[in-house]
Write a protein that holds these residues in place. Structure first.
Motif, short mmCIF file in Angstrom:
data_model
loop_
_atom_site.label_atom_id
_atom_site.label_comp_id
_atom_site.label_asym_id
_atom_site.label_seq_id
_atom_site.Cartn_x
_atom_site.Cartn_y
_atom_site.Cartn_z
N GLN A 132 0.81 -1.22 0.00
CA GLN A 132 0.00 0.00 0.00
C GLN A 132 0.84 1.27 0.00
OE1 GLN A 132 -2.97 0.07 3.06
NE2 GLN A 132 -3.77 2.07 2.49
N THR A 133 1.95 1.26 0.72
CA THR A 133 2.78 2.45 0.78
C THR A 133 3.34 2.81 -0.59
OG1 THR A 133 3.40 2.00 3.08
CG2 THR A 133 4.83 3.46 1.84
N LEU B 254 0.58 4.15 -2.86
CA LEU B 254 0.26 5.54 -2.55
C LEU B 254 1.29 6.51 -3.14
CD1 LEU B 254 -0.99 5.53 1.16
CD2 LEU B 254 -2.27 6.31 -0.85
N MET B 255 2.56 6.16 -2.99
CA MET B 255 3.61 7.02 -3.53
C MET B 255 3.51 7.12 -5.04
SD MET B 255 5.29 8.44 -1.12
CE MET B 255 6.60 9.13 -2.13
N SER C 226 -7.05 5.51 6.18
CA SER C 226 -6.47 5.89 4.88
C SER C 226 -7.07 7.17 4.33
CB SER C 226 -6.68 4.75 3.87
OG SER C 226 -6.01 3.58 4.28
N LEU D 26 8.26 7.63 1.49
CA LEU D 26 7.79 6.52 2.30
C LEU D 26 8.33 5.20 1.78
CD1 LEU D 26 4.06 7.65 2.59
CD2 LEU D 26 5.90 8.05 4.22
N GLU E 67 6.08 -0.13 5.01
CA GLU E 67 4.65 0.06 5.28
C GLU E 67 4.46 1.31 6.13
OE1 GLU E 67 2.69 -3.37 6.81
OE2 GLU E 67 3.50 -4.70 5.29
N HIS F 196 2.97 4.10 5.41
CA HIS F 196 1.86 5.00 5.06
C HIS F 196 1.06 5.42 6.28
CE1 HIS F 196 0.30 0.84 4.93
NE2 HIS F 196 -0.81 1.37 5.38
N ARG F 197 1.03 4.58 7.33
CA ARG F 197 0.26 4.94 8.52
C ARG F 197 0.93 6.08 9.30
NH1 ARG F 197 2.45 -0.10 9.51
NH2 ARG F 197 0.49 -1.11 9.01
N ILE G 186 2.16 8.91 7.73
CA ILE G 186 2.21 10.12 6.91
C ILE G 186 1.89 11.35 7.74
CG2 ILE G 186 1.10 11.33 5.00
CD1 ILE G 186 0.81 8.74 3.54
#
Length: 319
Positions: A72-73, A76-77, A155, A169, A172, A174-175, A177
């Motif tokens: 997921q990270t 997202l990037m 999210s 990032l 993992e 992303h949490r 950010i």
């Protein structure tokens, strides 16, 4: 382009048509210039085909297909790097986030904030495996980082583009950010958002996520507090090892002459030697880390600070 909505997607064929229909219904409340970027993170269930069909008649829907599943990270990037909006909104593809909340997040952002984080106050997830572990993780992250949010893991967030400047990032992360953005000087708030039960597909997270959060938190804190002074971490460990080595050595001498024990009858001499060399290694690792830190900054022209604004000076590209 004013608004870019970024949605990571992995094996969500069952939810994508309904998701895009809800997004289309919500766009009337969005800024005039908007785009939706769905990042297909190496799905193996036909998600790429479904997204291609949906995007064929919707110019505002853009699709990025990654070659394999990167997480997921990374997804997202990939979306953030291709987004053109001044405002970025991230959300999940599993229909648990509500596209109708995007307009509310953007409106709150326009009140003077740089980041608005969604808060799933009425969370519709299994209590033991998801809700409880998430609450414990949120409290731990808030306590350790000083960034007080009820729901770091949600999210659904809205960002000003500049709030994510120089935020890279990995893994993992992303949490975190919100944590990175706050440490870069962003003004952060949170807003309660709707959270729906999952009706199709299955969750990609389990109890093992709790252990990953703890490990990632160690990395985040180390990079924030000691990335420019790693010798403080390694040096402290080294000095503690030397102190333990000294205590073990003194204890061994005491037992030798006053305790009736020879050196080979206790593990103290071995402990003394082991901790001494551990201390040496820690100090050497600290010196190597300091050299690496200087090489990183000087070889790439990186600065150890970021400038928010200037007066009567030319802009410095955010440095």
């Amino acid at each position: 382009m004013d608004l870019s909505v970024v949605i990571p997607c992995y094996n969500e064929t069952a939810t994508l048509p309904a998701l895009i229909a809800r997004l289309e219904a919500a766009t009337g409340a969005w800024p005039a210039g908007f785009e939706v970027i769905v990042v297909n993170d190496g799905s193996t269930d036909g998600s790429a085909r479904v997204l291609g069909d949906q995007a064929a008649t919707r110019p505002w829907l853009k699709v990025v297909n990654l070659r394999r599943n990167y997480g997921q990270t990374a997804a997202l990037m990939a979306g953030f790097e291709r987004a053109t909006g001044d405002i970025l909104v991230a959300m999940d593809a599993d229909l648990q986030n509500d596209p109708a909340d995007i307009a509310r997040l953007v409106a709150r952002l326009n009140e003077g904030y740089d980041l608005v984080s969604g808060w799933r106050r009425d969370r519709q997830d299994p209590w033991l495996t998801r809700t409880l572990t998430s609450r414990l993780a949120n409290r731990l992250i808030s306590w350790a980082t000083g960034v007080r949010l009820h729901d770091h893991g949600c999210s659904l967030k809205a960002y000003r583009r500049e709030a994510l400047a120089d935020v890279h990032l990995y893994g993992e992360m992303h949490r975190f950010i919100s944590v990175y953005a706050r440490w870069n000087g962003a003004r952060i708030t949170e807003l309660p958002v709707a959270h729906h039960p999952r009706t199709a597909g299955r969750s990609k997270y389990g109890l093992n996520r709790a252990f990953k959060v703890v490990l990632d938190l160690f990395v985040v804190l180390f990079l924030h507090r000691y990335s420019q002074k790693p010798i403080y971490v390694f040096g402290t460990c080294g000095l503690l090892s030397f102190a333990l080595s000294l205590l073990a050595g003194l204890a061994a001498v005491y037992y030798k002459f006053w305790g009736g024990k020879t050196f080979i009858q206790t593990p103290l001499p071995l402990l003394c030697t082991t901790m001494f060399f551990t201390g040496v290694l820690c100090l050497l690792l600290g010196l190597i880390a300091e050299i690496g830190n200087r090489t990183y900054h000087e070889s790439q022209g990186k600065r150890t600070y970021r400038v928010g604004s200037t007066v009567n000076l030319p802009p410095a590209g955010g440095r």
